[in-house]
Design a protein around this motif. Structure first.
Motif, PDB file in Angstrom:
ATOM      1  N   LYS A 129     -17.675  -7.792   9.706  1.00  0.00           N
ATOM      2  CA  LYS A 129     -19.113  -7.724  10.001  1.00  0.00           C
ATOM      3  C   LYS A 129     -19.481  -8.766  11.063  1.00  0.00           C
ATOM      4  CE  LYS A 129     -22.110  -8.312   6.623  1.00  0.00           C
ATOM      5  NZ  LYS A 129     -22.301  -8.297   5.169  1.00  0.00           N
ATOM      6  N   ASN A 130     -18.980  -9.990  10.846  1.00  0.00           N
ATOM      7  CA  ASN A 130     -19.226 -11.069  11.812  1.00  0.00           C
ATOM      8  C   ASN A 130     -18.724 -10.704  13.181  1.00  0.00           C
ATOM      9  OD1 ASN A 130     -20.468 -12.745  10.070  1.00  0.00           O
ATOM     10  ND2 ASN A 130     -18.687 -14.055   9.672  1.00  0.00           N
ATOM     11  N   ALA A 131     -17.537 -10.102  13.180  1.00  0.00           N
ATOM     12  CA  ALA A 131     -16.914  -9.754  14.458  1.00  0.00           C
ATOM     13  C   ALA A 131     -17.798  -8.756  15.203  1.00  0.00           C
ATOM     14  CB  ALA A 131     -15.532  -9.168  14.217  1.00  0.00           C
ATOM     15  N   ARG A 132     -18.321  -7.782  14.448  1.00  0.00           N
ATOM     16  CA  ARG A 132     -19.173  -6.761  15.076  1.00  0.00           C
ATOM     17  C   ARG A 132     -20.477  -7.360  15.592  1.00  0.00           C
ATOM     18  NH1 ARG A 132     -17.192  -3.208  11.206  1.00  0.00           N
ATOM     19  NH2 ARG A 132     -18.897  -3.698   9.772  1.00  0.00           N
ATOM     20  N   SER A 133     -21.102  -8.235  14.763  1.00  0.00           N
ATOM     21  CA  SER A 133     -22.401  -8.769  15.184  1.00  0.00           C
ATOM     22  C   SER A 133     -22.256  -9.776  16.326  1.00  0.00           C
ATOM     23  CB  SER A 133     -23.128  -9.396  14.004  1.00  0.00           C
ATOM     24  OG  SER A 133     -22.376 -10.478  13.510  1.00  0.00           O
ATOM     25  N   LYS A 134     -21.171 -10.522  16.299  1.00  0.00           N
ATOM     26  CA  LYS A 134     -21.002 -11.524  17.367  1.00  0.00           C
ATOM     27  C   LYS A 134     -20.327 -10.933  18.606  1.00  0.00           C
ATOM     28  CE  LYS A 134     -22.238 -15.355  14.966  1.00  0.00           C
ATOM     29  NZ  LYS A 134     -22.131 -15.076  13.584  1.00  0.00           N
ATOM     30  N   CYS A 135     -19.715  -9.759  18.398  1.00  0.00           N
ATOM     31  CA  CYS A 135     -19.015  -9.096  19.494  1.00  0.00           C
ATOM     32  C   CYS A 135     -18.031 -10.005  20.203  1.00  0.00           C
ATOM     33  CB  CYS A 135     -19.989  -8.532  20.520  1.00  0.00           C
ATOM     34  SG  CYS A 135     -20.668  -6.962  19.984  1.00  0.00           S
ATOM     35  N   THR A 136     -17.409 -10.874  19.467  1.00  0.00           N
ATOM     36  CA  THR A 136     -16.405 -11.725  20.114  1.00  0.00           C
ATOM     37  C   THR A 136     -15.178 -11.876  19.229  1.00  0.00           C
ATOM     38  OG1 THR A 136     -15.893 -14.036  20.561  1.00  0.00           O
ATOM     39  CG2 THR A 136     -17.994 -13.620  19.491  1.00  0.00           C
ATOM     40  N   GLU A 137     -14.059 -11.659  19.831  1.00  0.00           N
ATOM     41  CA  GLU A 137     -12.783 -11.713  19.108  1.00  0.00           C
ATOM     42  C   GLU A 137     -12.474 -13.112  18.604  1.00  0.00           C
ATOM     43  OE1 GLU A 137      -9.704  -9.571  18.739  1.00  0.00           O
ATOM     44  OE2 GLU A 137     -11.358  -8.177  18.432  1.00  0.00           O
ATOM     45  N   SER A 138     -12.782 -14.115  19.432  1.00  0.00           N
ATOM     46  CA  SER A 138     -12.364 -15.478  19.106  1.00  0.00           C
ATOM     47  C   SER A 138     -13.047 -15.994  17.838  1.00  0.00           C
ATOM     48  CB  SER A 138     -12.671 -16.418  20.260  1.00  0.00           C
ATOM     49  OG  SER A 138     -14.058 -16.496  20.427  1.00  0.00           O
ATOM     50  N   ARG A 139     -14.222 -15.427  17.549  1.00  0.00           N
ATOM     51  CA  ARG A 139     -14.967 -15.827  16.363  1.00  0.00           C
ATOM     52  C   ARG A 139     -14.102 -15.682  15.100  1.00  0.00           C
ATOM     53  NH1 ARG A 139     -18.258 -19.170  14.568  1.00  0.00           N
ATOM     54  NH2 ARG A 139     -18.999 -18.587  12.516  1.00  0.00           N
ATOM     55  N   LEU A 140     -13.220 -14.683  15.104  1.00  0.00           N
ATOM     56  CA  LEU A 140     -12.408 -14.366  13.953  1.00  0.00           C
ATOM     57  C   LEU A 140     -11.474 -15.495  13.537  1.00  0.00           C
ATOM     58  CD1 LEU A 140     -11.330 -10.740  14.802  1.00  0.00           C
ATOM     59  CD2 LEU A 140     -12.917 -11.440  13.045  1.00  0.00           C
ATOM     60  N   THR A 141     -11.054 -16.267  14.508  1.00  0.00           N
ATOM     61  CA  THR A 141     -10.088 -17.315  14.174  1.00  0.00           C
ATOM     62  C   THR A 141     -10.763 -18.627  13.792  1.00  0.00           C
ATOM     63  OG1 THR A 141      -9.955 -17.844  16.500  1.00  0.00           O
ATOM     64  CG2 THR A 141      -8.243 -16.401  15.652  1.00  0.00           C
TER      65      THR A 141
END
Ligand SMILES: [Zn+2]
Length: 295
Positions: free
Chosen positions: A278-290
């Motif tokens: 969900k975070n990844a979709r809302s932030k639209c950024t891959e790096s957020r995941l790590t």
């Protein structure tokens, strides 16, 4: 007057005995002191996850270092034990001879000593790196992660080797030694630490194409399988939402697993994964995941 001291044995590593001789009062005082009640370090500094495994290295750490046991010693012990088993099978009356028993006992105590030395060496290095908290899997519920045949003694199965190595007592052993280096020890559920992707949270058997490799079928994240497990073990403490759902805090600030069913643990991990997505979709950024929320 003379007091005679008769071999008081210290056979539990967690206890210390102090004997006081009071000649004036004609008294002999013995203090039994449980080490842990005297001093238990608080988790401080950096946190390291440790995966325990007897296939590749005994300890694989989340900082991508490894510590291995003395394989020659363990193999000698395993082979001698197998030889004795075989003799017992051939002849039910067989009793182990004095020399063989001695050899077996010597190997056993050498093994225990070298294991303690290994843990002490590891703790010393970790302390010098500012590590004050190590996280391991809860090993009390067996060690059935995988069945491994070792090429050096193909007849020994994994569970037996685990027994030989005394791995079921390993947590207590590590805790006892780590304390001397001011390092606290936490434990986490062993479930899914080897199958989970620390980047996207995917939990699938297929993430482990073989014993050595972790490769996420969702996001493609690739790592050495043992280091990957060590990182997952660390994350269970360092990621706030996982820590709060899965662990309870002890008096000294370290953690241990809440009593949860296997399915419940999976449910928590899957909901963590959904949040990551969900975070990844809302932030639209891959790096957020790590970027995990570390304590
Ligand atoms: Zn992934």
């Amino acid at each position: 007057m003379a007091w005679k001291y008769e071999g008081l044995q210290k056979n539990n590593t967690d206890y210390e005995y102090t004997i006081k001789f009071n000649e004036r009062e004609h008294q002999l005082n013995i203090h039994l002191c449980k080490d842990g009640e005297r001093y238990i370090p608080q988790p401080n500094g950096n946190t390291i996850g440790i995966d325990v495994n007897c296939k590749h290295n005994l300890f694989s750490l989340s900082n991508e270092t490894t510590y291995d046991y003395n394989r020659k010693l363990v193999n000698d012990f395993c082979n001698l034990s197998l030889e004795i088993d075989k003799l017992k099978k051939q002849n039910k009356e067989y009793e182990i001879g004095k020399r063989k028993q001695q050899k077996l006992d010597t190997l056993k105590s050498k093994m225990a000593m070298s294991e303690q030395q290994l843990i002490a060496d590891m703790c010393k290095i970790l302390q010098s790196q500012g590590v004050g908290h190590i996280v391991m899997e809860d090993l009390n519920n067996g060690f059935g992660k995988c069945y491994v045949k070792d090429k050096d003694n193909s007849d020994i199965n994994y569970n037996r080797k685990v027994k030989f190595l005394g791995l079921s007592n390993l947590k207590q052993e590590v805790e006892h030694i780590a304390r001397k280096y001011d390092i606290a020890v936490s434990t986490v559920h062993a479930s899914y630490t080897s199958k989970m992707c620390p980047v996207c949270g995917c939990i699938e058997d297929e993430n482990r194409p073989n014993q050595e490799t972790f490769e996420c079928i969702e996001c493609g994240h690739k790592d050495n399988a043992d280091f990957n497990a060590a990182k997952n073990i660390r994350n269970r403490v360092c990621v706030t939402v996982l820590r709060e759902s899965l662990l309870k805090q002890l008096d000294n600030g370290a953690f241990e697993p809440k009593k949860l069913k296997h399915e419940k643990v999976k449910e928590v991990l899957l909901s963590f994964r959904r949040n990551l997505q969900k975070n990844a979709r809302s932030k639209c950024t891959e790096s957020r995941l790590t970027t995990f929320d570390y304590i």
